[in-house]
Design a protein around this motif. Structure first.
Motif, PDB file in Angstrom:
ATOM      1  N   TYR A 320      56.554 -29.863  30.649  1.00 23.89           N
ATOM      2  CA  TYR A 320      55.107 -29.819  30.369  1.00 23.89           C
ATOM      3  C   TYR A 320      54.808 -29.015  29.098  1.00 23.89           C
ATOM      4  O   TYR A 320      53.884 -29.338  28.358  1.00 23.89           O
ATOM      5  CB  TYR A 320      54.338 -29.246  31.578  1.00 23.89           C
ATOM      6  N   ARG A 321      55.619 -27.996  28.844  1.00 25.76           N
ATOM      7  CA  ARG A 321      55.442 -27.236  27.585  1.00 25.76           C
ATOM      8  C   ARG A 321      55.811 -28.146  26.410  1.00 25.76           C
ATOM      9  O   ARG A 321      55.176 -28.128  25.360  1.00 25.76           O
ATOM     10  CB  ARG A 321      56.305 -25.970  27.599  1.00 25.76           C
ATOM     11  N   GLN A 322      56.864 -28.933  26.627  1.00 19.36           N
ATOM     12  CA  GLN A 322      57.293 -29.917  25.612  1.00 19.36           C
ATOM     13  C   GLN A 322      56.148 -30.912  25.336  1.00 19.36           C
ATOM     14  O   GLN A 322      55.836 -31.214  24.180  1.00 19.36           O
ATOM     15  CB  GLN A 322      58.514 -30.635  26.184  1.00 19.36           C
ATOM     16  N   ALA A 323      55.489 -31.373  26.393  1.00 12.51           N
ATOM     17  CA  ALA A 323      54.383 -32.332  26.231  1.00 12.51           C
ATOM     18  C   ALA A 323      53.214 -31.692  25.476  1.00 12.51           C
ATOM     19  O   ALA A 323      52.621 -32.308  24.591  1.00 12.51           O
ATOM     20  CB  ALA A 323      53.931 -32.834  27.596  1.00 12.51           C
ATOM     21  N   GLU A 324      52.901 -30.441  25.803  1.00 13.40           N
ATOM     22  CA  GLU A 324      51.803 -29.762  25.097  1.00 13.40           C
ATOM     23  C   GLU A 324      52.099 -29.673  23.597  1.00 13.40           C
ATOM     24  O   GLU A 324      51.218 -29.858  22.757  1.00 13.40           O
ATOM     25  CB  GLU A 324      51.603 -28.333  25.654  1.00 13.40           C
ATOM     26  N   ASN A 325      53.369 -29.431  23.276  1.00 12.17           N
ATOM     27  CA  ASN A 325      53.730 -29.270  21.864  1.00 12.17           C
ATOM     28  C   ASN A 325      53.555 -30.551  21.051  1.00 12.17           C
ATOM     29  O   ASN A 325      53.538 -30.511  19.824  1.00 12.17           O
ATOM     30  CB  ASN A 325      55.152 -28.722  21.741  1.00 12.17           C
ATOM     31  N   ARG A 326      53.409 -31.698  21.742  1.00 12.54           N
ATOM     32  CA  ARG A 326      53.096 -32.930  21.000  1.00 12.54           C
ATOM     33  C   ARG A 326      51.799 -32.724  20.197  1.00 12.54           C
ATOM     34  O   ARG A 326      51.691 -33.159  19.058  1.00 12.54           O
ATOM     35  CB  ARG A 326      52.891 -34.113  21.969  1.00 12.54           C
ATOM     36  N   MET A 327      50.835 -32.061  20.824  1.00 12.98           N
ATOM     37  CA  MET A 327      49.541 -31.890  20.152  1.00 12.98           C
ATOM     38  C   MET A 327      49.644 -30.935  18.961  1.00 12.98           C
ATOM     39  O   MET A 327      49.145 -31.231  17.876  1.00 12.98           O
ATOM     40  CB  MET A 327      48.521 -31.357  21.146  1.00 12.98           C
ATOM     41  N   HIS A 328      50.342 -29.818  19.131  1.00 15.47           N
ATOM     42  CA  HIS A 328      50.423 -28.852  18.034  1.00 15.47           C
ATOM     43  C   HIS A 328      51.204 -29.434  16.849  1.00 15.47           C
ATOM     44  O   HIS A 328      50.867 -29.212  15.697  1.00 15.47           O
ATOM     45  CB  HIS A 328      51.087 -27.557  18.516  1.00 15.47           C
ATOM     46  N   THR A 329      52.262 -30.179  17.157  1.00 14.24           N
ATOM     47  CA  THR A 329      53.093 -30.724  16.066  1.00 14.24           C
ATOM     48  C   THR A 329      52.387 -31.880  15.359  1.00 14.24           C
ATOM     49  O   THR A 329      52.470 -32.009  14.139  1.00 14.24           O
ATOM     50  CB  THR A 329      54.476 -31.166  16.596  1.00 14.24           C
ATOM     51  N   ILE A 330      51.676 -32.697  16.122  1.00 12.18           N
ATOM     52  CA  ILE A 330      50.939 -33.803  15.481  1.00 12.18           C
ATOM     53  C   ILE A 330      49.801 -33.230  14.621  1.00 12.18           C
ATOM     54  O   ILE A 330      49.503 -33.733  13.536  1.00 12.18           O
ATOM     55  CB  ILE A 330      50.474 -34.826  16.546  1.00 12.18           C
ATOM     56  N   LYS A 331      49.234 -32.133  15.075  1.00 12.95           N
ATOM     57  CA  LYS A 331      48.193 -31.474  14.268  1.00 12.95           C
ATOM     58  C   LYS A 331      48.794 -30.996  12.942  1.00 12.95           C
ATOM     59  O   LYS A 331      48.195 -31.180  11.872  1.00 12.95           O
ATOM     60  CB  LYS A 331      47.620 -30.289  15.048  1.00 12.95           C
ATOM     61  N   ALA A 332      49.976 -30.413  13.024  1.00 10.27           N
ATOM     62  CA  ALA A 332      50.650 -29.948  11.800  1.00 10.27           C
ATOM     63  C   ALA A 332      50.916 -31.130  10.866  1.00 10.27           C
ATOM     64  O   ALA A 332      50.719 -31.034   9.644  1.00 10.27           O
ATOM     65  CB  ALA A 332      51.967 -29.257  12.165  1.00 10.27           C
TER      66      ALA A 332
END
Ligand code: CP
Ligand code: NVA
Length: 345
Positions: A320-332
């Protein structure tokens, strides 16, 4: 120990105007830069610091296959950055039926600042990028899933405080996630072992390209049907579904027979290093709480597929932490490719 690439070099990478179609197109430094940037956006989100740097820009999201994470990650990331977002269902627009990919890309590129596309053949997203005149992001094709990789590496950096990482991927090692993971590990100097039947290994040509890249990066790539060897001392145990979107229902029987021995279970996790983590791009068939899993259970009497429910829900699982990081990385990624200020954050 991982060092922030921007601090290490004291400069910012310039990715403005670039598409993100497959990890092969990007350097180690560019990938690490995006991850550093994502870490900063994650902090800003946590600290409730406004970051709508892309006000006035617009993105169109095209999904020819279903999605939860990728679609929501693009949508929330774009909205946090102040962008306008259009979700365009390819079934309800002209693309493919009345209008060519080339014409669609040329039109969308005149209205939008960026295009995200999830679909079937990699050549379609490449064709959109060739014609759009704006950055195009691959939200998953049959061959690659590059935005997933940014989140995966960010998660590994966050979870494992180690210089030298070994990733072991078990299951269908011929799919988009396995291909992308192999390329990413090769680029970043991470050891990668693919474990599964020989008929489900990455294509020879892609393996050769990765072996060349690995010569420079120092990454060790291995391919095996022996779990004991492949998973031994791994820092990351990674798996994905046995049948990917777009594949016919008729392949299930053969895949289950071929891949059942490669299910991630307690025995596999015990072979890995003591602090190993379990990763999965999701969605996952780890219980009977989905329509497909129920149907597969009726037909083949298997109640857990690529990973057991126990491992999936264990402390080692970071899914689930991995899934959340989809948003932060796509934002970057959006910020790095679309920002047109002189000074980057
Ligand atoms: N991991 C991933 O791409 O998930 P979605 O299919 O939900 O977008
Ligand atoms: N290999 C999977 C990944 C889903 C995110 C698929 O293509 O269905």
């Amino acid at each position: 120990m991982y060092v922030d690439a921007t601090k290490k070099r004291g400069i910012n990478m310039d990715l403005r105007g670039r598409s993100f179609l497959k990890i092969l197109d990007h350097s180690k430094e560019e990938i690490e830069y995006l991850i550093d940037l994502a870490m900063r956006f994650k902090e800003m989100k946590r600290d409730k610091i406004r970051h709508d740097y892309l006000r006035g820009k617009n993105i169109v999201l095209l999904f020819e296959k279903t999605s939860t994470r990728t679609r929501c990650a693009f949508e929330v990331a774009a909205m946090d950055l102040g962008m306008g977002v259009t979700n365009l269902d390819p079934r309800s627009c002209q693309m493919g039926k009345k209008e060519s990919t080339e014409d669609t890309a040329k039109v969308l590129g005149r209205m939008y600042d960026a295009i995200e596309y999830r679909g079937f053949a990699q050549k379609v997203v490449e064709e959109i990028a060739l014609n759009a005149g704006v950055p195009v992001y691959n939200g998953l094709t049959n061959e690659f899933h590059p935005t997933q990789m940014l989140a995966d590496i960010m998660t590994i950096r966050e979870e494992l405080n180690k210089d030298h990482i070994k990733v072991c991927y078990l299951g269908d090692a011929a799919n988009n996630v396995a291909n992308s993971l192999m390329v990413t590990c090769a680029k970043l100097g991470i050891d990668f072992s693919a474990c599964g039947p020989s008929s489900l290994m990455p294509e020879k040509h892609l393996v050769e390209i990765c072996q060349d890249i690995a010569l420079d990066s120092g990454s060790k790539l291995s391919f095996s049907d022996k779990i004991e060897k492949a998973a031994k001392d791994a820092d990351v145990i990674y798996t994905d579904v046995w049948v990917s979107m777009g594949e016919p229902d008729s392949v299930w029987k053969e895949r289950i027979e071929l891949l059942k021995p490669y299910q991630v279970n307690d025995k596999v996790m015990a072979l890995a290093s003591k602090d190993a983590i379990f990763m999965h791009c999701l969605p996952s068939f780890h219980d009977l709480d989905t329509d497909i899993a129920k149907d597969i259970y009726k037909r083949f009497k298997i109640s857990e597929m690529e990973v057991t429910d126990k491992v999936f829900r264990s402390e080692k699982s970071v899914v689930y932490r991995q899934a959340e990081n989809r948003m932060h990385t796509i934002k970057a990624l959006l910020y790095a490719t679309l920002n047109d200020e002189e000074e980057m954050i």
